[in-house]
Design a protein around this motif. Sequence first.
Motif, PDB file in Angstrom:
ATOM      1  N   MET A  16       0.838  -1.207   0.000  1.00 52.74           N
ATOM      2  CA  MET A  16       0.000   0.000   0.000  1.00 52.74           C
ATOM      3  C   MET A  16       0.871   1.254   0.000  1.00 52.74           C
ATOM      4  N   ARG A  17       1.985   1.221   0.734  1.00 45.69           N
ATOM      5  CA  ARG A  17       2.897   2.370   0.730  1.00 45.69           C
ATOM      6  C   ARG A  17       3.459   2.608  -0.664  1.00 45.69           C
ATOM      7  N   CYS A  18       3.815   1.548  -1.352  1.00 39.34           N
ATOM      8  CA  CYS A  18       4.308   1.682  -2.730  1.00 39.34           C
ATOM      9  C   CYS A  18       3.223   2.249  -3.632  1.00 39.34           C
ATOM     10  N   ALA A  19       1.977   1.791  -3.450  1.00 36.94           N
ATOM     11  CA  ALA A  19       0.865   2.288  -4.262  1.00 36.94           C
ATOM     12  C   ALA A  19       0.667   3.783  -4.043  1.00 36.94           C
ATOM     13  N   GLU A  20       0.762   4.205  -2.805  1.00 39.56           N
ATOM     14  CA  GLU A  20       0.570   5.623  -2.493  1.00 39.56           C
ATOM     15  C   GLU A  20       1.691   6.484  -3.056  1.00 39.56           C
ATOM     16  N   GLU A  21       2.903   5.937  -3.066  1.00 38.48           N
ATOM     17  CA  GLU A  21       4.049   6.705  -3.551  1.00 38.48           C
ATOM     18  C   GLU A  21       4.189   6.684  -5.073  1.00 38.48           C
ATOM     19  N   SER A  22       3.552   5.721  -5.739  1.00 38.97           N
ATOM     20  CA  SER A  22       3.763   5.559  -7.183  1.00 38.97           C
ATOM     21  C   SER A  22       3.123   6.654  -8.013  1.00 38.97           C
ATOM     22  N   GLY A  23       2.036   7.271  -7.527  1.00 32.13           N
ATOM     23  CA  GLY A  23       1.449   8.424  -8.219  1.00 32.13           C
ATOM     24  C   GLY A  23       0.529   8.044  -9.357  1.00 32.13           C
ATOM     25  N   HIS A  24       0.094   9.094 -10.089  1.00 33.06           N
ATOM     26  CA  HIS A  24      -0.863   8.926 -11.182  1.00 33.06           C
ATOM     27  C   HIS A  24      -0.249   8.120 -12.330  1.00 33.06           C
ATOM     28  N   GLY A  25      -1.078   7.372 -13.010  1.00 36.44           N
ATOM     29  CA  GLY A  25      -0.648   6.652 -14.203  1.00 36.44           C
ATOM     30  C   GLY A  25      -0.070   5.283 -13.936  1.00 36.44           C
ATOM     31  N   PHE A  26       0.042   4.910 -12.647  1.00 32.70           N
ATOM     32  CA  PHE A  26       0.590   3.590 -12.305  1.00 32.70           C
ATOM     33  C   PHE A  26      -0.589   2.646 -12.078  1.00 32.70           C
ATOM     34  N   THR A  27      -1.168   2.178 -13.178  1.00 32.04           N
ATOM     35  CA  THR A  27      -2.436   1.460 -13.147  1.00 32.04           C
ATOM     36  C   THR A  27      -2.397   0.200 -12.303  1.00 32.04           C
ATOM     37  N   SER A  28      -1.284  -0.531 -12.294  1.00 32.29           N
ATOM     38  CA  SER A  28      -1.251  -1.828 -11.632  1.00 32.29           C
ATOM     39  C   SER A  28      -1.102  -1.743 -10.115  1.00 32.29           C
ATOM     40  N   LEU A  29      -0.963  -0.526  -9.571  1.00 36.04           N
ATOM     41  CA  LEU A  29      -0.912  -0.363  -8.121  1.00 36.04           C
ATOM     42  C   LEU A  29      -1.944   0.672  -7.678  1.00 36.04           C
ATOM     43  N   PRO A  30      -3.235   0.354  -7.754  1.00 30.55           N
ATOM     44  CA  PRO A  30      -4.252   1.302  -7.300  1.00 30.55           C
ATOM     45  C   PRO A  30      -4.259   1.406  -5.779  1.00 30.55           C
ATOM     46  N   LEU A 161       5.833  -8.550 -22.978  1.00 34.54           N
ATOM     47  CA  LEU A 161       5.649  -7.127 -23.243  1.00 34.54           C
ATOM     48  C   LEU A 161       5.698  -6.333 -21.954  1.00 34.54           C
ATOM     49  N   ALA A 162       5.822  -5.034 -22.114  1.00 34.28           N
ATOM     50  CA  ALA A 162       5.772  -4.112 -20.972  1.00 34.28           C
ATOM     51  C   ALA A 162       5.127  -2.815 -21.429  1.00 34.28           C
ATOM     52  N   GLU A 163       4.143  -2.345 -20.681  1.00 38.74           N
ATOM     53  CA  GLU A 163       3.517  -1.052 -20.955  1.00 38.74           C
ATOM     54  C   GLU A 163       4.317   0.041 -20.254  1.00 38.74           C
ATOM     55  N   MET A 164       4.721   1.045 -21.015  1.00 35.32           N
ATOM     56  CA  MET A 164       5.454   2.161 -20.456  1.00 35.32           C
ATOM     57  C   MET A 164       4.504   3.321 -20.129  1.00 35.32           C
ATOM     58  N   ARG A 165       4.682   3.914 -18.965  1.00 35.05           N
ATOM     59  CA  ARG A 165       3.813   5.028 -18.581  1.00 35.05           C
ATOM     60  C   ARG A 165       3.963   6.189 -19.559  1.00 35.05           C
ATOM     61  N   GLY A 166       2.850   6.698 -20.043  1.00 29.01           N
ATOM     62  CA  GLY A 166       2.868   7.805 -20.991  1.00 29.01           C
ATOM     63  C   GLY A 166       2.982   9.157 -20.312  1.00 29.01           C
ATOM     64  N   VAL A 167       2.899  10.206 -21.095  1.00 29.29           N
ATOM     65  CA  VAL A 167       3.099  11.573 -20.611  1.00 29.29           C
ATOM     66  C   VAL A 167       1.866  12.056 -19.853  1.00 29.29           C
ATOM     67  N   SER A 168       2.091  12.527 -18.637  1.00 31.81           N
ATOM     68  CA  SER A 168       1.055  13.209 -17.851  1.00 31.81           C
ATOM     69  C   SER A 168       1.754  14.161 -16.892  1.00 31.81           C
ATOM     70  N   ASP A 169       1.029  15.175 -16.407  1.00 26.83           N
ATOM     71  CA  ASP A 169       1.652  16.143 -15.503  1.00 26.83           C
ATOM     72  C   ASP A 169       1.499  15.696 -14.052  1.00 26.83           C
ATOM     73  N   GLU A 170       1.954  16.534 -13.123  1.00 28.96           N
ATOM     74  CA  GLU A 170       1.954  16.167 -11.714  1.00 28.96           C
ATOM     75  C   GLU A 170       0.551  15.998 -11.155  1.00 28.96           C
TER      76      GLU A 170
END
Length: 338
Positions: A16-30, A161-170
């Motif tokens: 859960m700590r990792c999920a909270e720190e991962s930020g927006h766009g990290f779909t696999s850790l909601p 395969l690996a999905e790379m996080r795309g462009v998004s702001d803070e």
Amino acid sequence: MLVIRPITEADYPALMRCAEESGHGFTSLPVNEEILRNRISHSVESFAKDVTEPGTEGYLMVAEDTETGEIAGTTAIEAAIGLDTPFYTYHISTVVHASRRLGVHNVVKVLTFGNNYTGNSELCTLFLRPEWRHGLNGRLLSKCRFLMLAEHKHRFSQTVLAEMRGVSDEEGHSPFWEWLREHFFSIDFTHADYLTGIGAKGFIADLMPKLPIYVNLLSPEAQAVIGQVHEKTRPALRLLENEGFCCRGYVDIFDAGPTVECDVRNIETVRHSLRCTVEIGTHSSSHDYLVSNTSFANFRAAVGKIAVDGERNVALITPEMAAALQVKNGDQVRLIAQ
């Protein structure tokens, strides 16, 4: 020393700590307790399962500091995606509109919605906490999965395969999604990304345009980020590219980040890793190796100084490394120089 091992139920607070720190766009850790606990349980069941071919198994691992017990990050492999829930992508292709009579010849790009990666294995959930982003920790977290692929091929698909996080702001705003939202979805990027992360993907099939989208009809901002990665994802992309991964025109349906792929047999670490017999003792080697045991249910991987005797096919490792890998004299390890 950091050691990679399968996740356990006791690791939930750290995940859960990792999920909270991962930020927006990290779909696999909601940031969702039920989803994360279910994912841990599924991984525990998957590691214990005896399989002959890839299925819906998901293998989630953590990086643990052997001295403090602190969890530094996560990494995972999905054995075969799209079998239980759809795995959507856009594919970039080329269409020519031409008229010899009028002297017109226009080449345009189109995005086609599909599920072409169904059944393939996916590298996912790679997150290293900021205070651990130094030395060889990032390489360990990413490349330990290639040692697993090399040692246990029957559990995975031929294409990875690996999905790379795309462009998004803070704030989590994606230029590509802003265009889709305006015309088709009417919900913000972070909400859509969260719904996908918790498996609620029905809205995609309901609202996503089914016909190909002409790229030149998108906003300039959306066009500019197609196939581009988030600045924090560039090191991970470079590492995968050095392993032989490349983008074949597939991008994420939300932020248009690239999906990279490689045949397992062509992954550099898989091709060049060695299987050696363990000898435990002291040595003066200055060479760093990424090394794993050959167990699956009790998989362990670490990075450190190892002396390799190529003629005898022996790896001389320290007692500390042996304890981390849970191996003894005469056991087998798989390794590759760093």
